[in-house]
Design an enzyme around this catalytic site. Structure first.
Site, short mmCIF file in Angstrom:
data_model
loop_
_atom_site.label_atom_id
_atom_site.label_comp_id
_atom_site.label_asym_id
_atom_site.label_seq_id
_atom_site.Cartn_x
_atom_site.Cartn_y
_atom_site.Cartn_z
N TYR A 238 6.94 38.40 -4.55
CA TYR A 238 5.69 38.32 -4.04
C TYR A 238 5.58 37.60 -2.55
CZ TYR A 238 0.58 37.89 -3.60
OH TYR A 238 -0.74 38.21 -3.18
N HIS B 249 5.24 29.74 -8.33
CA HIS B 249 5.85 30.91 -7.74
C HIS B 249 7.18 30.78 -7.52
CE1 HIS B 249 1.43 32.21 -6.92
NE2 HIS B 249 1.76 32.61 -7.84
N ASP C 108 -2.18 41.43 -7.96
CA ASP C 108 -1.31 40.44 -7.67
C ASP C 108 -1.31 39.21 -8.03
OD1 ASP C 108 -0.37 42.34 -5.81
OD2 ASP C 108 -1.08 41.59 -4.00
N GLU D 24 -4.06 47.00 -7.50
CA GLU D 24 -5.01 47.20 -6.07
C GLU D 24 -4.46 48.26 -5.37
OE1 GLU D 24 -2.66 44.62 -6.81
OE2 GLU D 24 -3.62 42.97 -6.17
N ASP E 100 -1.91 35.67 -7.66
CA ASP E 100 -2.30 34.70 -6.88
C ASP E 100 -3.72 34.43 -7.18
OD1 ASP E 100 -3.29 36.66 -5.07
OD2 ASP E 100 -2.22 35.86 -3.65
N GLU F 288 -6.36 35.33 -5.16
CA GLU F 288 -7.15 36.57 -4.97
C GLU F 288 -6.94 37.67 -5.92
OE1 GLU F 288 -6.57 37.79 -0.68
OE2 GLU F 288 -8.26 39.08 -0.91
N ARG G 37 3.21 36.09 -0.95
CA ARG G 37 2.25 34.94 -0.70
C ARG G 37 2.64 33.98 -1.43
NH1 ARG G 37 -1.08 39.28 -0.40
NH2 ARG G 37 -1.64 39.93 1.55
#
Ligand SMILES: [Zn+2]
Ligand SMILES: [Zn+2]
Ligand SMILES: [Zn+2]
Length: 692
Positions: free
Chosen positions: A300, A346, A82, A9, A84, A86, A302
């Protein structure tokens, strides 16, 4: 030679990854989302089982065209957004927009952008996980329905351009509730009493704190109580009755999750949650480090997990052993607490490579990047270090049945404090204590007593709000920062110094939400929705079920609110202020900063004025009217209409009555009227007026 395309992204991430993969890989960036619900309409087909209608985001056409060209040239396409919900959704949207068919889709994820992690991810390429995508779709659609359906109600009632959000509205409510609590808080008086004692053979006196009677702790609630105790102590001897030496340990902190990182960065570095996330994103995506090229410095950002991978755990233990010594390494890990949440696949936020110490990378980082990296690095290293051990001393002194105490502590073994030490961890050493024994002779020097008042609960800071949102289960790692940023940007909340205050506009919006959409601003309702989204991610609940169950109640509340608002069809309130340009009586309107006066002659007359709402109370200083004013940032207070000639001001609403004891204003605090002079302490029950 085969040609592989990797889509991520962001350009920074593309640059970092490019370096790790061979020349037959080509890495390009989509610059975030490429498709979304349309801005101009709901974009959810209610009649057709809530089917979302996605369109290409305006301005993303060129990027999509470029990506299509690249896809044509490639033998395989890897989607590396990423790790997750989203990120999964971005990959899915890319696959849809680029018309990638089944076999062509290779979804890869990595928790840190390092050579090993990226190379391994290629070997473990998989299909897109539709459960993750659906959890994200459901969130997007719920938020869209709330914003799109409720905002028009606010336009009718308050002003155009306002908007309601799902999680934002609950956050606003929580802040409003706290302000109400602060406003109605009534401070209670109490006293502290210290005695200074001379120790035979020592120059400096010893300070001991009043504790109470031998068997019970006592609070001193008034001057009269204090005087009674003082008279009992008069001319009496002081004697040490007990010296107790002990030990206390302090456990190392857990490595950072998104929430704890935001809290600590706010407390220690004074970063807003938004700033913390922006800089953490840079550290994660990769920074050009002298002699190493572009390196992803942290995992990461989040996450709500405190788990650490075995490899990282092993390597940091080795590092601690080498740098600090083996006694500083924590004992083999107690099974790290599983919190049952799915994001436990995670890891915590940690350095990708613990040997990249902050000093090694300092010259390649900006000041803020360095400070945040140092915080993450030291927290991670500390989390694998031994407990800190304090030696404590507790001395009891008796005087005529009353007990005074002296306590002190000193660090015996630093443990994790060697890398992670903040103000509250400092020991309060008192060298004098070492020389004391139960036979030490004490003689009275003087008393030090002080009047105090209990403090109201603190205003929310960003850090405290994040903590509360997490505790209540109404936030997720990806939502804390955007939620706070949004309520500030919409001027529902003002940030002054570190505190968050509700603005006049925020109060009005909150009141409407509570009256008309009570479930939307209900904490447990919102927490349950978040729980359902977790279930969607686990594949246990269909996302459409969540939407189907949510929509009818929302729709009903909106229709009811519209009808009721219709009935009260609010006309602009006319003020007694006359427009000096055209002679009309000006009307009260809502603007971005709250109420203001506008000429009803608009558009011929464009006159506007600041509006100071009178509260029907006389200024206790000069007798003119008290009006509602705002600080520059938007925090509300009560001041004199004659300001700056008269400087009367108070945060709490004055009642109009004066204190019978001292003549100061009596302020309204919940069910009581309290003297504005805290030291006066006068209070009385409030007689409610008819119009309230
Ligand atoms: Zn006018
Ligand atoms: Zn005044
Ligand atoms: Zn008073």
């Amino acid at each position: 030679m085969a040609k592989y395309l990797v889509i991520v992204e962001s350009p920074a991430k593309a640059k970092t990854i490019n370096k790790f993969l061979g020349s037959n890989y080509h890495v390009v960036a989509s610059n975030g989302h490429v498709r979304d619900l349309p801005k101009s309409q709901l974009g959810i087909d209610i009649e057709n089982d809530f089917e979302p209608r996605y369109i290409t985001i305006r301005g993303k056409g060129d990027i999509l065209a470029m990506l299509r060209k690249e896809v044509k040239k490639a033998d395989k396409v890897y989607l590396a957004t990423d790790p997750d919900r989203e990120g999964e959704a971005i990959s899915w949207h890319l696959a849809q927009a680029l018309k990638l068919e089944g076999k062509q889709i290779h979804r890869i994820t990595f928790n840190e952008i390092t050579k090993t992690a990226v190379k391994n991810s290629i070997k473990e390429a998989r299909e897109i996980d539709m459960d993750l995508v659906d959890a994200q779709q459901a969130r997007r659609m719920l938020d869209r329905m709330v914003g799109y359906k409720i905002s028009p109600v606010l336009w009718v009632k308050v002003k155009r351009g306002l908007s309601a959000g799902r999680v934002q509205s609950v956050a606003l409510r929580i802040i409003c509730d706290r302000e109400k609590e602060i406003d109605s808080f009534i401070p209670e008086e109490y006293w502290s009493l210290d005695v200074l004692l001379d120790v035979k053979g020592e120059k400096k006196p010893l300070t001991a704190k009043f504790y109470g009677k031998e068997k019970e702790k006592m609070e001193i609630r008034s001057k009269a109580e204090l005087d009674k105790i003082l008279s009992g102590l008069e001319n009496q001897p002081y004697k040490i009755t007990n010296i107790k030496n002990g030990e206390r340990t302090k456990k190392p902190p857990l490595p950072f999750t998104t929430s704890t990182l935001q809290q600590e960065a706010s407390k220690l570095l004074n970063f807003s949650t938004q700033k913390t996330m922006r800089i953490a994103q840079q550290l994660y995506e990769g920074i050009d480090i002298k002699g190493n090229g572009t390196v992803g410095l942290i995992t990461y950002l989040r996450t709500d997990s405190t788990r650490i991978s075995e490899e990282a755990d092993e390597s940091v233990r080795k590092y601690i052993g080498q740098v600090y010594g083996d006694e500083f390494v924590i004992g083999k890990m107690k099974d790290s607490k599983k919190n049952g949440k799915i994001q436990d696949a995670h890891e915590a936020i940690r350095p990708s490579n613990s040997e990249m110490s902050p000093t090694k990378v300092k010259e390649s980082l900006s000041r803020d990047q360095f400070r945040l990296y140092q915080l993450i690095w030291s927290r991670f290293v500390a989390s694998r270090m031994a407990d800190a051990v304090y030696g404590t001393t507790n001395v009891k002194i008796n005087c005529n049945g009353y007990i005074f105490t002296v306590t002190a502590s000193k660090i015996k073994f630093e443990g994790f404090l060697a890398v992670y030490k903040h103000a509250e961890d400092k020991a309060d050493t008192n060298l004098l204590l070492k020389k004391l024994s139960e036979d030490s002779e004490l003689s009275f020097n003087e008393f030090e007593s002080k009047q105090h008042f209990t403090q109201p609960p603190a205003h929310f800071t960003e850090a405290a709000l994040v903590k509360t949102l997490e505790e209540l289960g109404i936030g997720r790692p990806s939502t804390y920062a955007p939620t706070i940023t949004t309520i500030i940007a919409r001027r529902y909340v003002a940030k002054e110094n570190k505190n968050l205050y509700v603005t006049e506009l925020g109060e009005v919006v909150n009141q409407i939400m509570r009256d008309a959409f009570s479930s939307i601003v209900d904490v447990s309702f919102t927490a349950n929705l978040e729980y359902l989204l977790d279930k969607v991610e686990e594949g246990a609940v269909n996302y459409k079920t969540v939407i189907r169950n949510f929509y009818p109640d929302l729709d009903e509340a909106v229709q009811k609110a519209e009808k009721e608002l219709e009935e009260v069809k609010i006309a602009d309130e006319v003020s007694d202020v006359v427009c000096e340009q055209c002679g009309r009586n000006m009307v009260i309107k809502y603007g971005p900063h709250g109420k203001f006066l506008a000429c009803p002659g608009f558009p011929e007359c464009k006159n506007t004025k600041t509006y100071f709402e009178k509260i029907g109370v006389a200024c206790p200083k000069c007798g003119k009217e008290i009006v509602i004013r705002k600080t520059q940032k938007g925090r509300k207070y009560y001041g004199c209409e004659d300001n700056p000639e008269c400087d009367f001001m108070t945060w709490q609403k004055p009642s109009g009555k004066l204190c019978p004891k001292c003549g100061n204003a009596l302020l309204i605090k919940g069910q009581k009227l309290v003297c504005a002079d805290i030291a006066c302490g006068y209070r009385e029950d409030r007689v409610k007026e008819d119009n309230e």
